[in-house]
Write an enzyme that holds these catalytic residues in place. Structure first.
Site, PDB file in Angstrom:
ATOM      1  N   HIS A   1      -2.244  -4.845 -10.546  1.00 37.44           N
ATOM      2  CA  HIS A   1      -2.933  -3.672 -11.096  1.00 37.44           C
ATOM      3  C   HIS A   1      -3.226  -3.887 -12.568  1.00 37.44           C
ATOM      4  O   HIS A   1      -2.391  -4.423 -13.300  1.00 37.44           O
ATOM      5  CB  HIS A   1      -2.074  -2.410 -10.927  1.00 37.44           C
TER       6      HIS A   1
ATOM      7  N   CYS B   1       0.869  -1.183   0.000  1.00 40.19           N
ATOM      8  CA  CYS B   1       0.000   0.000   0.000  1.00 40.19           C
ATOM      9  C   CYS B   1       0.902   1.229   0.000  1.00 40.19           C
ATOM     10  O   CYS B   1       1.633   1.451   0.979  1.00 40.19           O
ATOM     11  CB  CYS B   1      -0.914  -0.001   1.232  1.00 40.19           C
TER      12      CYS B   1
ATOM     13  N   GLU C   1     -10.242   0.257  -6.286  1.00 38.86           N
ATOM     14  CA  GLU C   1      -9.307  -0.614  -5.570  1.00 38.86           C
ATOM     15  C   GLU C   1      -9.899  -1.984  -5.232  1.00 38.86           C
ATOM     16  O   GLU C   1     -11.061  -2.078  -4.802  1.00 38.86           O
ATOM     17  CB  GLU C   1      -8.850   0.048  -4.265  1.00 38.86           C
TER      18      GLU C   1
ATOM     19  N   GLY D   1      -1.327   2.148  -7.238  1.00 35.67           N
ATOM     20  CA  GLY D   1      -2.018   2.342  -8.515  1.00 35.67           C
ATOM     21  C   GLY D   1      -1.372   3.431  -9.338  1.00 35.67           C
ATOM     22  O   GLY D   1      -1.251   3.324 -10.567  1.00 35.67           O
TER      23      GLY D   1
ATOM     24  N   CYS E   1      -4.595   6.186  -4.840  1.00 36.16           N
ATOM     25  CA  CYS E   1      -4.015   4.842  -4.676  1.00 36.16           C
ATOM     26  C   CYS E   1      -2.536   4.951  -5.044  1.00 36.16           C
ATOM     27  O   CYS E   1      -2.211   5.238  -6.208  1.00 36.16           O
ATOM     28  CB  CYS E   1      -4.727   3.846  -5.577  1.00 36.16           C
TER      29      CYS E   1
END
Ligand SMILES: N[C@H](CCC[C@H](N)C(=O)O)C(=O)O
Length: 293
Positions: free
Chosen positions: A173, A85, A222, A234, A231
């Site tokens: 992703h 994260c 997400e 991301g 994100c």
């Protein structure tokens, strides 16, 4: 004055609410508190009406190996533990400094698959070495066509296949280029791609609009949460996808709903991400530690 965490057998858990560009977190010190979490407990706390409300829960723990300062674990609002994260990493760094768990401004933290190095700047932004993007099919369970990690993804036989980029930052992703993020079908297409059987572990779905070689706009649906205001992984995946397609240079500003992230990637080696980390409040919640029921 913190309530006595052991009075009358009823325990309270101390936590801090934080966010990175509106991607929000419940951050728990598992170094000085004995914390054991269940998926059901995380889901209850994540609820924005009946709980605390967050996109992810971040659990800070002592390191399990040498040359690392901490371990940090990430749980989505649906209770699943995940690999990485980016916005959370910045908030983690701010948290351990604020809590006095370290005085270092360069912090090494172990995540599920590797170690991150975090640099905390005087302006309270944090630069995270996010590691190398993984493009090989074994990280992305796809039948690779190898061409810049661009793949056809069939959503429905009534429509042409989507041309998507697949990039793993440790977490999967899928990046889709769009002409205008404001008009992107995030709510309609996000869940279909997140749960597509091409992604046995599901995936995060990024909708990327290229503005120029140094700028883009990004919205992310997400995995395990839904659309968030930002994100971090991301943003890194989207920048890598754009660069592999020859559309971005080495340093890019990505505009997300919650604000901007600076992403650097030379085309080889680590992706670097820089952005803010914000503390909102500290709180205490009554809690029966599942291992002591
Ligand atoms: N939903 C992501 C985890 C959080 C990623 C995001 N909040 C970030 O800042 O990177 C996943 O399931 O892989």
């Amino acid at each position: 004055m913190a309530p006595d965490s052991s009075s009358a057998g009823k325990k309270t858990l101390r936590f801090t609410k934080m966010h990175g560009l509106g991607n929000d977190f419940m951050v728990i010190d598992g170094v000085t508190q004995d914390v054991h979490l269940t998926a059901a407990q995380i889901q209850r706390w994540a609820d924005r009406n009946f709980g605390i409300g967050f996109d992810q829960l971040l659990l800070v723990e002592p390191p399990a190996e040498p040359n690392v300062d901490f371990r940090y674990r990430i749980f989505n609002a649906d209770g699943d533990e995940v690999e990485h994260c980016g916005n959370g990493a910045r908030c983690f760094a701010r948290f351990v400094l604020d809590q006095g768990l370290t005085h270092k401004r360069v912090i090494r933290v172990a995540i599920q698959k590797g170690t991150l190095e975090l640099h905390v700047h005087d302006d309270n932004t944090v630069t995270v070495d996010m590691g190398r993007p993984q493009l090989q099919p074994e990280h992305i369970p796809f039948i690779a066509n190898e061409q810049h990690s661009v793949y056809p993804l069939l959503i429905s036989e009534h429509e042409p296949a989507l041309e998507i980029s697949a990039v793993s930052m440790g977490n999967p992703h899928c990046v889709i280029l769009v002409n205008d993020v404001d008009k992107a079908p995030v709510q309609a297409l996000g869940p279909l791609v997140e749960n597509h059987d091409a992604f046995p572990k599901r995936c995060n779905v990024g909708f990327l609009q290229i503005l120029n070689r140094h700028e883009g706009r990004l919205r992310v649906f997400e995995r395990g949460v839904g659309e968030t205001l930002a994100c971090g992984t991301g943003a890194c995946a989207a920048m890598v996808a754009g660069r592999l397609r020859g559309l971005f240079d080495t340093n890019v500003t990505l505009h997300l709903l919650g604000g901007d992230l600076e992403i650097s990637w030379s085309g080889d080696g680590s992706v670097l991400m820089t952005g803010p980390a914000t503390k909102v409040f500290e709180g205490y919640i009554p809690w029966n530690n599942p291992t002591h029921n």
